[in-house]
Scaffold this active site. Structure first.
Site, PDB file in Angstrom:
ATOM      1  N   SER A 174       0.858  -1.186   0.000  1.00 21.33           N
ATOM      2  CA  SER A 174       0.000   0.000   0.000  1.00 21.33           C
ATOM      3  C   SER A 174       0.891   1.231   0.000  1.00 21.33           C
ATOM      4  CB  SER A 174      -0.862  -0.022   1.270  1.00 21.33           C
ATOM      5  OG  SER A 174      -1.445   1.234   1.510  1.00 21.33           O
ATOM      6  N   TYR A 196      -0.883  -1.215  10.748  1.00 23.78           N
ATOM      7  CA  TYR A 196      -1.207  -1.470   9.330  1.00 23.78           C
ATOM      8  C   TYR A 196      -0.022  -1.035   8.454  1.00 23.78           C
ATOM      9  CZ  TYR A 196      -3.599  -1.250   4.801  1.00 23.78           C
ATOM     10  OH  TYR A 196      -3.944  -1.424   3.477  1.00 23.78           O
TER      11      TYR A 196
HETATM   12  N1  LIG Z   1      -8.846  -0.460  -0.736  1.00 24.96           N
HETATM   13  C1  LIG Z   1      -7.800   0.317  -0.612  1.00 24.96           C
HETATM   14  O1  LIG Z   1      -7.902   1.557  -0.630  1.00 24.96           O
HETATM   15  C2  LIG Z   1      -6.427  -0.294  -0.476  1.00 24.96           C
HETATM   16  C3  LIG Z   1      -5.316   0.553  -0.620  1.00 24.96           C
HETATM   17  C4  LIG Z   1      -4.051   0.012  -0.490  1.00 24.96           C
HETATM   18  C5  LIG Z   1      -3.881  -1.340  -0.258  1.00 24.96           C
HETATM   19  N2  LIG Z   1      -4.977  -2.134  -0.116  1.00 24.96           N
HETATM   20  C6  LIG Z   1      -4.746  -3.552   0.156  1.00 24.96           C
HETATM   21  O2  LIG Z   1      -5.443  -4.309  -0.811  1.00 24.96           O
HETATM   22  C7  LIG Z   1      -5.885  -5.545  -0.241  1.00 24.96           C
HETATM   23  C8  LIG Z   1      -7.375  -5.719  -0.478  1.00 24.96           C
HETATM   24  O3  LIG Z   1      -8.064  -4.646   0.109  1.00 24.96           O
HETATM   25  P1  LIG Z   1      -9.612  -4.345  -0.199  1.00 24.96           P
HETATM   26  O4  LIG Z   1      -9.783  -2.905   0.070  1.00 24.96           O
HETATM   27  O5  LIG Z   1      -9.986  -4.899  -1.509  1.00 24.96           O
HETATM   28  O6  LIG Z   1     -10.297  -5.177   0.991  1.00 24.96           O
HETATM   29  P2  LIG Z   1     -11.835  -5.620   1.202  1.00 24.96           P
HETATM   30  O7  LIG Z   1     -12.717  -4.966   0.208  1.00 24.96           O
HETATM   31  O8  LIG Z   1     -12.107  -5.432   2.638  1.00 24.96           O
HETATM   32  O9  LIG Z   1     -11.799  -7.184   0.867  1.00 24.96           O
HETATM   33  C9  LIG Z   1     -11.079  -8.049   1.691  1.00 24.96           C
HETATM   34  C10 LIG Z   1     -11.198  -9.465   1.173  1.00 24.96           C
HETATM   35  O10 LIG Z   1     -10.431 -10.312   2.019  1.00 24.96           O
HETATM   36  C11 LIG Z   1     -11.247 -11.322   2.610  1.00 24.96           C
HETATM   37  N3  LIG Z   1     -10.812 -11.474   3.986  1.00 24.96           N
HETATM   38  C12 LIG Z   1     -10.799 -10.526   4.958  1.00 24.96           C
HETATM   39  N4  LIG Z   1     -10.309 -11.023   6.089  1.00 24.96           N
HETATM   40  C13 LIG Z   1     -10.010 -12.327   5.843  1.00 24.96           C
HETATM   41  C14 LIG Z   1      -9.465 -13.371   6.627  1.00 24.96           C
HETATM   42  N5  LIG Z   1      -9.157 -13.196   7.903  1.00 24.96           N
HETATM   43  N6  LIG Z   1      -9.292 -14.576   6.050  1.00 24.96           N
HETATM   44  C15 LIG Z   1      -9.617 -14.788   4.767  1.00 24.96           C
HETATM   45  N7  LIG Z   1     -10.126 -13.832   3.968  1.00 24.96           N
HETATM   46  C16 LIG Z   1     -10.320 -12.620   4.498  1.00 24.96           C
HETATM   47  C17 LIG Z   1     -12.680 -10.781   2.492  1.00 24.96           C
HETATM   48  O11 LIG Z   1     -13.629 -11.839   2.282  1.00 24.96           O
HETATM   49  P3  LIG Z   1     -14.483 -12.555   3.408  1.00 24.96           P
HETATM   50  O12 LIG Z   1     -15.046 -11.461   4.260  1.00 24.96           O
HETATM   51  O13 LIG Z   1     -15.449 -13.391   2.714  1.00 24.96           O
HETATM   52  O14 LIG Z   1     -13.469 -13.378   4.102  1.00 24.96           O
HETATM   53  C18 LIG Z   1     -12.605  -9.998   1.189  1.00 24.96           C
HETATM   54  O15 LIG Z   1     -12.755 -10.859   0.100  1.00 24.96           O
HETATM   55  C19 LIG Z   1      -5.503  -5.475   1.242  1.00 24.96           C
HETATM   56  O16 LIG Z   1      -4.298  -6.165   1.433  1.00 24.96           O
HETATM   57  C20 LIG Z   1      -5.302  -3.994   1.499  1.00 24.96           C
HETATM   58  O17 LIG Z   1      -4.411  -3.761   2.547  1.00 24.96           O
HETATM   59  C21 LIG Z   1      -6.245  -1.647  -0.221  1.00 24.96           C
END
Ligand SMILES: NC(=O)c1ccc[n+]([C@@H]2O[C@H](COP(=O)([O-])OP(=O)(O)OC[C@H]3O[C@@H](n4cnc5c(N)ncnc54)[C@H](OP(=O)(O)O)[C@@H]3O)[C@@H](O)[C@H]2O)c1
Length: 302
Positions: free
Chosen positions: A179, A192
């Site tokens: 990130s 984080y």
């Molecule tokens: N969105 C942003 O702005 C952003 C920016 C920079 C980096 N990132 C990184 O990108 C990645 C994805 O982020 P996102 O924003 O797409 O997240 P999100 O929308 O919250 O989705 C998270 C996914 O992970 C699964 N998950 C969560 N906790 C879990 C666990 N303990 N075990 C197994 N599966 C789990 C969830 O599915 P279930 O609930 O079905 O398990 C869901 O499919 C992360 O690593 C985040 O740090 C995101």
């Protein structure tokens, strides 16, 4: 040349070098055919947000997908969506919770045995409920345990499981979701930021180790993307939808480091020019506001 002149010349060289590297990442990524890495892609955290968009985009580009998340029903829904749009690809679902103990890795190892995995997307990740001082986080021992298992252990253990096979075949791609928060300190999201810093350095170190051995490793460092985790609901110039983000990022897989999206490159470049003390002050001010609003909302609800 006087002191000011020398300092100015150094500053100019530094900014020009940063800008050249920014332009290269923005304009020159070589688009690779993702299918050349192998038949299967494995995506963690694939039922929402960026992971879901990656899984769907990889299937659209002809890859069969191993879908890993916590919730079985949501996994089946994504698999169904992939099949409805791409009759020629296969899917396999594995329901595991990455905050649980290491026995989940034996389960995954058994489930993927014999599959030709060409692409691994270590996407799963979690953050705080709201920005908070580390010493004031509620149930902080649980947060430390869960976040390190989910954001750090998952990346290290899955890479350790899958990389040797890729190296043996001299082909493969590992995309690790760090990130912009892993690129510099983020006060009020310290844990984080630390976990994402691990992912960034681990990935860039492995990228250098594997560069001449046929396997690409990428540190993917996005800014905000619309998702549950970010709490951003409406797309904007600097907050693309997960679909826009995944499509752009997959076009940049040749780069060992990328934000994945042009506007995030711009943001990362701008932030890299700020001295750390100033960047920390701005972050404390902005996230402090988010924290205050979250606490107010929580107090009203109680
Ligand atoms: N969105 C942003 O702005 C952003 C920016 C920079 C980096 N990132 C990184 O990108 C990645 C994805 O982020 P996102 O924003 O797409 O997240 P999100 O929308 O919250 O989705 C998270 C996914 O992970 C699964 N998950 C969560 N906790 C879990 C666990 N303990 N075990 C197994 N599966 C789990 C969830 O599915 P279930 O609930 O079905 O398990 C869901 O499919 C992360 O690593 C985040 O740090 C995101």
């Amino acid at each position: 040349m006087g002191f000011l002149g020398v300092t100015g010349a150094f500053a100019l060289v530094y900014v020009t070098a940063r800008f050249a590297s920014f332009l290269y990442r923005l304009l020159c990524p070589v688009k690779l055919n993702i299918r050349k890495f192998g038949e299967w892609a494995l995506v963690t955290g694939c039922t929402d947000g960026i992971g879901r968009a990656y899984a769907i985009e990889l299937a659209k580009r002809g890859m069969s997908v191993i879908l890993i998340s916590r919730t079985k029903e949501k996994l089946e829904q994504v698999a169904k969506e992939i099949h409805s749009k791409n009759a020629n690809v296969q899917t396999k679902t594995i329901a595991v919770d990455f905050t649980k103990d290491n026995s989940i890795y034996s389960t995954i190892r058994e489930e993927i045995r014999g599959l030709d995995i060409g692409v691994l997307v270590n996407n799963v990740g979690m953050s705080y409920d709201y920005p908070e001082f580390f010493d004031k986080v509620e149930d902080s021992a649980k947060l430390v345990n869960n976040m390190i298992r989910c954001n750090v252990d998952s990346v290290a253990y899955l890479t350790q499981m899958i990389l040797p096979d890729m190296l043996q075949k001299h082909r493969g791609l590992i995309v690790n979701l760090s990130s912009v928060s892993g690129r510099r300190p983020v006060p009020l999201l310290g844990l984080y930021s630390g976990t994402k810093g691990f992912v960034d350095l681990f990935s860039r170190s492995l990228a250098a180790e594997c560069a001449s051995r046929g396997v690409l490793i990428q540190s993917l460092c996005p800014g905000f993307v619309v998702s549950k985790l970010s709490g951003i609901r409406k797309p904007s110039l600097f907050s693309p939808t997960p679909e826009q983000f995944a499509s752009s990022a997959i076009d940049r897989i040749s780069l060992p480091f990328t934000t994945g999206y042009w506007a995030h490159d711009l943001q990362d470049f701008g932030q890299s020019l700020l001295p750390e003390f100033l960047s920390n002050k701005v972050t404390m001010y902005v996230l402090g506001g988010v924290r205050a609003r979250a606490l107010k909302k929580r107090n009203r609800a109680q």
